[in-house]
Design a protein around this motif. Structure first.
Motif, PDB file in Angstrom:
ATOM      1  N   LEU A 148     151.109  39.548  85.016  1.00  4.58           N
ATOM      2  CA  LEU A 148     152.460  40.059  84.745  1.00  4.58           C
ATOM      3  C   LEU A 148     152.587  40.536  83.295  1.00  4.58           C
ATOM      4  O   LEU A 148     153.065  41.645  83.033  1.00  4.58           O
ATOM      5  CB  LEU A 148     153.480  38.946  84.975  1.00  4.58           C
ATOM      6  CG  LEU A 148     154.198  38.877  86.315  1.00  4.58           C
ATOM      7  CD1 LEU A 148     155.096  37.647  86.350  1.00  4.58           C
ATOM      8  CD2 LEU A 148     155.035  40.134  86.517  1.00  4.58           C
ATOM      9  N   MET A 149     152.128  39.688  82.356  1.00 10.99           N
ATOM     10  CA  MET A 149     152.219  40.051  80.936  1.00 10.99           C
ATOM     11  C   MET A 149     151.467  41.351  80.670  1.00 10.99           C
ATOM     12  O   MET A 149     151.930  42.212  79.940  1.00 10.99           O
ATOM     13  CB  MET A 149     151.606  38.938  80.068  1.00 10.99           C
ATOM     14  CG  MET A 149     152.474  37.739  79.832  1.00 10.99           C
ATOM     15  SD  MET A 149     153.979  38.092  78.896  1.00 10.99           S
ATOM     16  CE  MET A 149     153.389  38.050  77.211  1.00 10.99           C
ATOM     17  N   SER A 162     153.474  44.664  79.605  1.00 12.61           N
ATOM     18  CA  SER A 162     153.262  45.142  78.227  1.00 12.61           C
ATOM     19  C   SER A 162     152.580  46.507  78.233  1.00 12.61           C
ATOM     20  O   SER A 162     152.834  47.325  77.358  1.00 12.61           O
ATOM     21  CB  SER A 162     152.479  44.125  77.392  1.00 12.61           C
ATOM     22  OG  SER A 162     151.239  43.844  77.967  1.00 12.61           O
ATOM     23  N   GLU A 163     151.730  46.762  79.222  1.00 13.99           N
ATOM     24  CA  GLU A 163     151.129  48.099  79.326  1.00 13.99           C
ATOM     25  C   GLU A 163     152.197  49.156  79.605  1.00 13.99           C
ATOM     26  O   GLU A 163     152.231  50.200  78.961  1.00 13.99           O
ATOM     27  CB  GLU A 163     150.087  48.136  80.440  1.00 13.99           C
ATOM     28  CG  GLU A 163     148.695  47.748  79.968  1.00 13.99           C
ATOM     29  CD  GLU A 163     147.738  47.525  81.118  1.00 13.99           C
ATOM     30  OE1 GLU A 163     148.131  47.773  82.283  1.00 13.99           O
ATOM     31  OE2 GLU A 163     146.615  47.092  80.852  1.00 13.99           O
ATOM     32  N   SER A 164     153.104  48.838  80.554  1.00 16.62           N
ATOM     33  CA  SER A 164     154.095  49.845  80.920  1.00 16.62           C
ATOM     34  C   SER A 164     155.101  50.048  79.796  1.00 16.62           C
ATOM     35  O   SER A 164     155.539  51.166  79.546  1.00 16.62           O
ATOM     36  CB  SER A 164     154.810  49.470  82.219  1.00 16.62           C
ATOM     37  OG  SER A 164     155.667  48.383  82.014  1.00 16.62           O
ATOM     38  N   SER A 165     155.463  48.961  79.037  1.00 16.39           N
ATOM     39  CA  SER A 165     156.419  49.173  77.945  1.00 16.39           C
ATOM     40  C   SER A 165     155.736  49.871  76.768  1.00 16.39           C
ATOM     41  O   SER A 165     156.358  50.636  76.051  1.00 16.39           O
ATOM     42  CB  SER A 165     157.084  47.864  77.508  1.00 16.39           C
ATOM     43  OG  SER A 165     156.135  46.957  77.031  1.00 16.39           O
ATOM     44  N   TRP A 203     159.055  41.624  73.271  1.00 16.60           N
ATOM     45  CA  TRP A 203     160.171  40.915  73.891  1.00 16.60           C
ATOM     46  C   TRP A 203     160.324  41.240  75.372  1.00 16.60           C
ATOM     47  O   TRP A 203     160.683  40.407  76.182  1.00 16.60           O
ATOM     48  CB  TRP A 203     161.473  41.169  73.129  1.00 16.60           C
ATOM     49  CG  TRP A 203     161.975  42.590  73.245  1.00 16.60           C
ATOM     50  CD1 TRP A 203     161.670  43.617  72.425  1.00 16.60           C
ATOM     51  CD2 TRP A 203     162.855  43.107  74.244  1.00 16.60           C
ATOM     52  NE1 TRP A 203     162.292  44.755  72.848  1.00 16.60           N
ATOM     53  CE2 TRP A 203     163.028  44.488  73.958  1.00 16.60           C
ATOM     54  CE3 TRP A 203     163.521  42.558  75.354  1.00 16.60           C
ATOM     55  CZ2 TRP A 203     163.827  45.310  74.749  1.00 16.60           C
ATOM     56  CZ3 TRP A 203     164.315  43.377  76.141  1.00 16.60           C
ATOM     57  CH2 TRP A 203     164.456  44.734  75.833  1.00 16.60           C
ATOM     58  N   LYS A 204     160.002  42.484  75.743  1.00 19.81           N
ATOM     59  CA  LYS A 204     160.235  42.902  77.121  1.00 19.81           C
ATOM     60  C   LYS A 204     159.325  42.161  78.114  1.00 19.81           C
ATOM     61  O   LYS A 204     159.828  41.534  79.047  1.00 19.81           O
ATOM     62  CB  LYS A 204     160.034  44.409  77.221  1.00 19.81           C
ATOM     63  CG  LYS A 204     160.927  45.067  78.248  1.00 19.81           C
ATOM     64  CD  LYS A 204     160.595  46.544  78.263  1.00 19.81           C
ATOM     65  CE  LYS A 204     161.682  47.401  78.822  1.00 19.81           C
ATOM     66  NZ  LYS A 204     161.335  48.822  78.578  1.00 19.81           N
ATOM     67  N   LEU A 247     158.687  35.381  81.773  1.00 20.98           N
ATOM     68  CA  LEU A 247     159.043  33.973  81.652  1.00 20.98           C
ATOM     69  C   LEU A 247     159.721  33.351  82.876  1.00 20.98           C
ATOM     70  O   LEU A 247     159.198  32.382  83.427  1.00 20.98           O
ATOM     71  CB  LEU A 247     159.878  33.719  80.402  1.00 20.98           C
ATOM     72  CG  LEU A 247     160.246  32.237  80.372  1.00 20.98           C
ATOM     73  CD1 LEU A 247     159.176  31.435  79.712  1.00 20.98           C
ATOM     74  CD2 LEU A 247     161.591  32.003  79.809  1.00 20.98           C
ATOM     75  N   PRO A 248     160.874  33.888  83.333  1.00 20.31           N
ATOM     76  CA  PRO A 248     161.560  33.189  84.443  1.00 20.31           C
ATOM     77  C   PRO A 248     160.685  33.113  85.691  1.00 20.31           C
ATOM     78  O   PRO A 248     160.609  32.069  86.337  1.00 20.31           O
ATOM     79  CB  PRO A 248     162.802  34.044  84.704  1.00 20.31           C
ATOM     80  CG  PRO A 248     162.909  34.989  83.579  1.00 20.31           C
ATOM     81  CD  PRO A 248     161.588  35.096  82.910  1.00 20.31           C
ATOM     82  N   LEU A 249     160.000  34.208  85.987  1.00 20.09           N
ATOM     83  CA  LEU A 249     159.174  34.260  87.188  1.00 20.09           C
ATOM     84  C   LEU A 249     157.979  33.318  87.073  1.00 20.09           C
ATOM     85  O   LEU A 249     157.719  32.485  87.955  1.00 20.09           O
ATOM     86  CB  LEU A 249     158.702  35.710  87.373  1.00 20.09           C
ATOM     87  CG  LEU A 249     158.241  36.087  88.773  1.00 20.09           C
ATOM     88  CD1 LEU A 249     159.337  35.824  89.781  1.00 20.09           C
ATOM     89  CD2 LEU A 249     157.838  37.556  88.799  1.00 20.09           C
ATOM     90  N   ALA A 250     157.251  33.428  85.961  1.00 18.74           N
ATOM     91  CA  ALA A 250     156.031  32.634  85.804  1.00 18.74           C
ATOM     92  C   ALA A 250     156.342  31.143  85.667  1.00 18.74           C
ATOM     93  O   ALA A 250     155.629  30.308  86.228  1.00 18.74           O
ATOM     94  CB  ALA A 250     155.235  33.125  84.596  1.00 18.74           C
TER      95      ALA A 250
END
Lengths: 121, 237
Positions: free
Chosen positions: A106-107, A111-114, B100-101, B107-110
């Motif tokens: 997810l990270m 972060s890649e897309s942003s 931040w994004k 965070l909430p999901l993980a």
């Protein structure tokens, strides 16, 4: 003396965190609330004093030492949960692997897309 | 001879000094052994130290209760040490602002899934409600996790056992998975360590770099706060 001054600041924030926990009835520990309050205070001040930086570095370097006594207790409850350990261990191994994968993936994706969006701006 | 030893032991355990000395010695020995064995991820210093201490405490006849009482002089420092994590957090704020994004999305999901995956598997394997509520806060830092386990009616000792196993596993798995997913960003690795592996993961993250450590502190703190607020209201067992 320098270290003590920094340590006093940390203890005071811990006590403030405990105060907030009790007065606001929050189910979060005083340490975490104190950490949040300390971070916000530092952000407002815009700088961190040498003594506080020094004291916090010292305490963080012995974090493992402070957790150890609690971990020792685990070896004295092994019998108490006899028969549950297979379930516990399988659930923890598979569950942790899945959640680590999810977090990293997810990270990475977000972060890649942003980062992509920013470069288009 | 035996009597003299028993008397000495009772004098030594009257104050906290014996527990403190044993804990410090185990900590230093564990760090030495850890470096000696080329830093095995699956055997972090905390586990080595705890094994050494458990053996000494059991074999010497001190007993866990006596040991724990003395060691409280050290464990009370966990409060200010948690506060101390705010300092690297502040010092790394520019990194956090930049990310931040992804942090807000992940965070909430993980943090929810960190609890849900393990609980789902344990439930499918027929775990009792006591075991389930003890495992629920498995990715949360110890002082918060103990509070959550109590609130859900779990066993605090089993929770600590789950925390230990989870912390060690998370350190190993983050290393594997980051390599597998080709992630080299210390910020992402640190965040995943703190979110999944609480203080044990954070100790590991500070070994990688200060940036990883700061992101791990952030992940640990946010997961702790989020889980403490969210879990007691949604736990179905």
């Amino acid at each position: 003396m320098v270290l003590l001054r920094g340590f006093l600041v940390l203890v005071v924030f811990f006590l403030l965190g405990e105060a907030l926990r009790v007065l606001a009835g929050l189910p979060v520990s005083g340490g975490v609330l104190g950490m949040v309050m300390a971070t916000f205070t530092l952000m407002l001040r815009g700088q961190v004093s040498d003594e506080l930086a020094e004291a916090s570095r010292g305490l963080i370097s012995v974090l493992v030492l402070l957790i150890t006594p609690g971990v020792v207790g685990v070896f004295f409850i092994v019998d108490q949960f006899y028969g549950h350990w297979t379930t516990v261990i399988v659930a923890l191994i598979a569950g942790t692997l899945l959640s680590v994968l999810t977090t990293l993936w997810l990270m990475k994706k977000v972060s890649e897309s942003s980062a992509g969006e920013n470069s288009h701006e | 001879m035996n009597n003299a030893f028993a008397e000495l032991l009772s004098v030594w355990t009257a104050g906290p000094m014996l527990s403190i000395a044993l804990t410090l010695a185990a900590f230093l020995a564990a760090n030495w052994l850890f470096a000696r064995f080329r830093r095995p991820l699956w055997m972090p210093p905390v586990l080595i130290a705890a094994l050494l201490l458990a053996a000494v405490v059991a074999l010497s006849g001190i007993g866990f209760e006596e040991y724990e009482q003395g060691a409280r002089w050290l464990t009370v420092l966990l409060g200010p040490a948690t506060v101390a994590l705010g300092v690297p957090l502040y010092q790394q704020m520019h990194h956090i602002r930049a990310l931040w994004k992804p942090i807000l999305v992940t965070l909430p999901l993980a943090a929810t899934l960190a609890a849900v995956y393990a609980l789902g598997i344990a439930w499918l394997m027929g775990a009792s409600p006591l075991v389930l509520s003890s495992l629920a806060p498995k990715s949360v830092t110890a002082p918060i996790a103990m509070g959550i386990a109590e609130q859900l009616g779990g066993s605090v000792s089993l929770t600590l056992g789950g925390l230990l196993i989870t912390g060690v596993l998370a350190s190993v798995f983050v290393d594997w998975c980051a390599r597998w997913l080709n992630i080299k960003d210390d910020r992402i690795i640190g965040f995943a360590l703190g979110l999944n592996g609480h203080a044990i993961g954070t100790a590991r993250a500070f070994e990688i770099s200060p940036t990883a450590g700061a992101f791990s502190s952030l992940g640990m703190g946010l997961t702790g706060v989020f889980t403490a607020l969210f879990l007691p209201f949604t736990f179905p067992f």
